[in-house]
Motif scaffolding. Structure first.
Motif, PDB file in Angstrom:
ATOM      1  N   ILE A  21       8.444  -5.494   3.229  1.00 46.90           N
ATOM      2  CA  ILE A  21       8.809  -4.518   2.197  1.00 46.90           C
ATOM      3  C   ILE A  21       8.019  -4.770   0.924  1.00 46.90           C
ATOM      4  O   ILE A  21       7.503  -3.838   0.288  1.00 46.90           O
ATOM      5  N   PHE A  22       7.902  -6.029   0.528  1.00 42.01           N
ATOM      6  CA  PHE A  22       7.142  -6.357  -0.678  1.00 42.01           C
ATOM      7  C   PHE A  22       5.674  -5.968  -0.535  1.00 42.01           C
ATOM      8  O   PHE A  22       5.063  -5.433  -1.471  1.00 42.01           O
ATOM      9  N   LEU A  23       5.097  -6.253   0.630  1.00 42.78           N
ATOM     10  CA  LEU A  23       3.681  -5.934   0.835  1.00 42.78           C
ATOM     11  C   LEU A  23       3.438  -4.427   0.787  1.00 42.78           C
ATOM     12  O   LEU A  23       2.428  -3.969   0.235  1.00 42.78           O
ATOM     13  N   ILE A  24       4.347  -3.652   1.355  1.00 42.12           N
ATOM     14  CA  ILE A  24       4.166  -2.196   1.363  1.00 42.12           C
ATOM     15  C   ILE A  24       4.418  -1.602  -0.018  1.00 42.12           C
ATOM     16  O   ILE A  24       3.655  -0.758  -0.502  1.00 42.12           O
ATOM     17  N   TYR A  25       5.480  -2.048  -0.683  1.00 41.74           N
ATOM     18  CA  TYR A  25       5.860  -1.440  -1.961  1.00 41.74           C
ATOM     19  C   TYR A  25       4.953  -1.902  -3.108  1.00 41.74           C
ATOM     20  O   TYR A  25       4.516  -1.080  -3.929  1.00 41.74           O
ATOM     21  N   TYR A  26       4.682  -3.196  -3.166  1.00 39.24           N
ATOM     22  CA  TYR A  26       3.876  -3.729  -4.260  1.00 39.24           C
ATOM     23  C   TYR A  26       2.404  -3.890  -3.899  1.00 39.24           C
ATOM     24  O   TYR A  26       1.542  -3.880  -4.787  1.00 39.24           O
ATOM     25  N   GLY A  27       2.112  -4.071  -2.601  1.00 43.62           N
ATOM     26  CA  GLY A  27       0.743  -4.399  -2.218  1.00 43.62           C
ATOM     27  C   GLY A  27      -0.167  -3.202  -2.020  1.00 43.62           C
ATOM     28  O   GLY A  27      -1.336  -3.238  -2.432  1.00 43.62           O
ATOM     29  N   LEU A  28       0.337  -2.125  -1.417  1.00 42.25           N
ATOM     30  CA  LEU A  28      -0.534  -0.991  -1.104  1.00 42.25           C
ATOM     31  C   LEU A  28      -1.062  -0.311  -2.356  1.00 42.25           C
ATOM     32  O   LEU A  28      -2.176   0.226  -2.365  1.00 42.25           O
ATOM     33  N   GLY A  29      -0.283  -0.328  -3.427  1.00 44.06           N
ATOM     34  CA  GLY A  29      -0.713   0.320  -4.657  1.00 44.06           C
ATOM     35  C   GLY A  29      -1.868  -0.379  -5.340  1.00 44.06           C
ATOM     36  O   GLY A  29      -2.474   0.188  -6.269  1.00 44.06           O
ATOM     37  N   GLN A  30      -2.218  -1.586  -4.917  1.00 46.13           N
ATOM     38  CA  GLN A  30      -3.338  -2.309  -5.527  1.00 46.13           C
ATOM     39  C   GLN A  30      -4.690  -1.849  -4.998  1.00 46.13           C
ATOM     40  O   GLN A  30      -5.723  -2.228  -5.560  1.00 46.13           O
ATOM     41  N   PHE A  31      -4.687  -1.038  -3.941  1.00 45.81           N
ATOM     42  CA  PHE A  31      -5.947  -0.567  -3.373  1.00 45.81           C
ATOM     43  C   PHE A  31      -6.251   0.831  -3.911  1.00 45.81           C
ATOM     44  O   PHE A  31      -5.444   1.755  -3.743  1.00 45.81           O
ATOM     45  N   SER A  81      -5.511   8.590  -2.123  1.00 50.94           N
ATOM     46  CA  SER A  81      -5.385   9.278  -0.845  1.00 50.94           C
ATOM     47  C   SER A  81      -4.200  10.227  -0.876  1.00 50.94           C
ATOM     48  O   SER A  81      -3.378  10.215  -1.803  1.00 50.94           O
ATOM     49  N   PHE A  82      -4.099  11.036   0.177  1.00 58.80           N
ATOM     50  CA  PHE A  82      -2.989  11.988   0.257  1.00 58.80           C
ATOM     51  C   PHE A  82      -1.664  11.290   0.537  1.00 58.80           C
ATOM     52  O   PHE A  82      -0.587  11.908   0.410  1.00 58.80           O
ATOM     53  N   LEU A  83      -1.694  10.014   0.899  1.00 53.63           N
ATOM     54  CA  LEU A  83      -0.475   9.273   1.183  1.00 53.63           C
ATOM     55  C   LEU A  83       0.202   8.730  -0.072  1.00 53.63           C
ATOM     56  O   LEU A  83       1.371   8.331  -0.015  1.00 53.63           O
ATOM     57  N   TRP A  84      -0.523   8.717  -1.190  1.00 50.78           N
ATOM     58  CA  TRP A  84       0.025   8.085  -2.382  1.00 50.78           C
ATOM     59  C   TRP A  84       1.301   8.752  -2.899  1.00 50.78           C
ATOM     60  O   TRP A  84       2.213   8.062  -3.361  1.00 50.78           O
ATOM     61  N   PRO A  85       1.431  10.096  -2.866  1.00 53.26           N
ATOM     62  CA  PRO A  85       2.709  10.683  -3.310  1.00 53.26           C
ATOM     63  C   PRO A  85       3.915  10.170  -2.545  1.00 53.26           C
ATOM     64  O   PRO A  85       5.037  10.177  -3.071  1.00 53.26           O
ATOM     65  N   PHE A  86       3.710   9.715  -1.308  1.00 60.81           N
ATOM     66  CA  PHE A  86       4.812   9.139  -0.533  1.00 60.81           C
ATOM     67  C   PHE A  86       4.944   7.638  -0.775  1.00 60.81           C
ATOM     68  O   PHE A  86       6.053   7.123  -0.939  1.00 60.81           O
ATOM     69  N   LEU A  87       3.816   6.928  -0.782  1.00 59.22           N
ATOM     70  CA  LEU A  87       3.851   5.476  -0.869  1.00 59.22           C
ATOM     71  C   LEU A  87       4.220   4.969  -2.252  1.00 59.22           C
ATOM     72  O   LEU A  87       4.513   3.785  -2.406  1.00 59.22           O
TER      73      LEU A  87
END
Length: 246
Positions: A69-79, A85-91
């Protein structure tokens, strides 16, 4: 024991039950589809797909859900690639990050459960379907999959219960489900025992109802366990004229 406080806590936690159920139901449904795909990859005989499924299961079963959960919530936004990308409104939303983490995690466990169910289907059933001229897709849809679901359902019910309890981890990324609301009440009242007793009772009730639903599904998928209706032959009366004619 302050019963008035327990009742007020219960009323407050009830408002968070829909979010808990929504998280659990969404992750279980999406995870089931992904788990079936992983199980089919493991049994496909294609080396690339098989090793991909093995690696997926190894990673997500070998790391804690909290870390995922931490990697997805806090980690993906660092890239930057993810943020543009089109996924950012969801992520960028905590809800979808929690759903994604729960889905990916439960798929790893459920994939192995479903794979075991598929392997438990008697080969004689498949041979009988082939002898009837069924295509492979029809064999899988009408013979293999129903039997596999029946075999995997007891184990899969444990995974569903685990997912209901795992939704409590969504509170660490600001989602106000049952545990999140309970933590807020504790921070305001400093009465952890009473609050967690009520929260635990709510989770226990949800899982009890889920267990009953699974038992009903097992009963429905097991015709041999259902007793046939008693047969009462209807007595027919014979008139005297018919008796003399005979």
């Amino acid at each position: 024991m302050d019963w008035q406080f327990l009742f007020e806590t219960f009323v407050s936690l009830i408002s968070a039950i829909p979010l808990t159920l929504e998280l659990a139901a969404t992750s279980i449904a999406l995870g089931a589809v992904l788990a079936l795909s992983l199980a089919l990859c493991r049994l496909s005989g294609i080396i690339v797909l098989e090793w991909f499924a093995r690696a997926y299961v190894f990673v997500f079963r070998g790391t804690p859900l909290l870390v995922q959960i931490f990697l997805i919530y806090y980690g993906l936004g660092q890239f930057p690639e993810v943020r543009h990308s089109f996924l950012w409104p969801f992520l960028r939303e905590p809800y979808w990050c929690a759903v994604l983490a729960l889905t990916l995690n439960t798929a790893a466990y459920a994939g192995e459960i479903i794979r075991g169910g598929l392997l438990s289907v008697p080969f004689g059933q498949i041979e009988a379907a082939r002898a009837c001229g069924m295509p492979r897709l029809m064999q899988f849809r009408r013979i293999v999959l129903p039997l596999a679901i029946r075999q995997a359902l007891p184990g899969y019910s444990n995974e569903m219960i685990a997912m209901v309890k795992a939704t409590s981890l969504a509170s660490i990324i600001t989602l106000m489900e049952v545990t999140g609301v309970a933590a807020r009440i504790i921070s305001e009242s400093y009465r952890a025992i009473e609050v967690f007793i009520v929260a635990g009772a709510i989770y226990l009730t949800i899982n009890f109802l889920l267990t009953r639903l699974v038992h009903l599904a097992e009963y429905w998928l097991s015709p041999h366990l259902r007793q046939p209706a008693p047969y009462h032959p209807v007595a027919t009366s014979v008139s005297p004229l018919e008796g003399n004619a005979r």
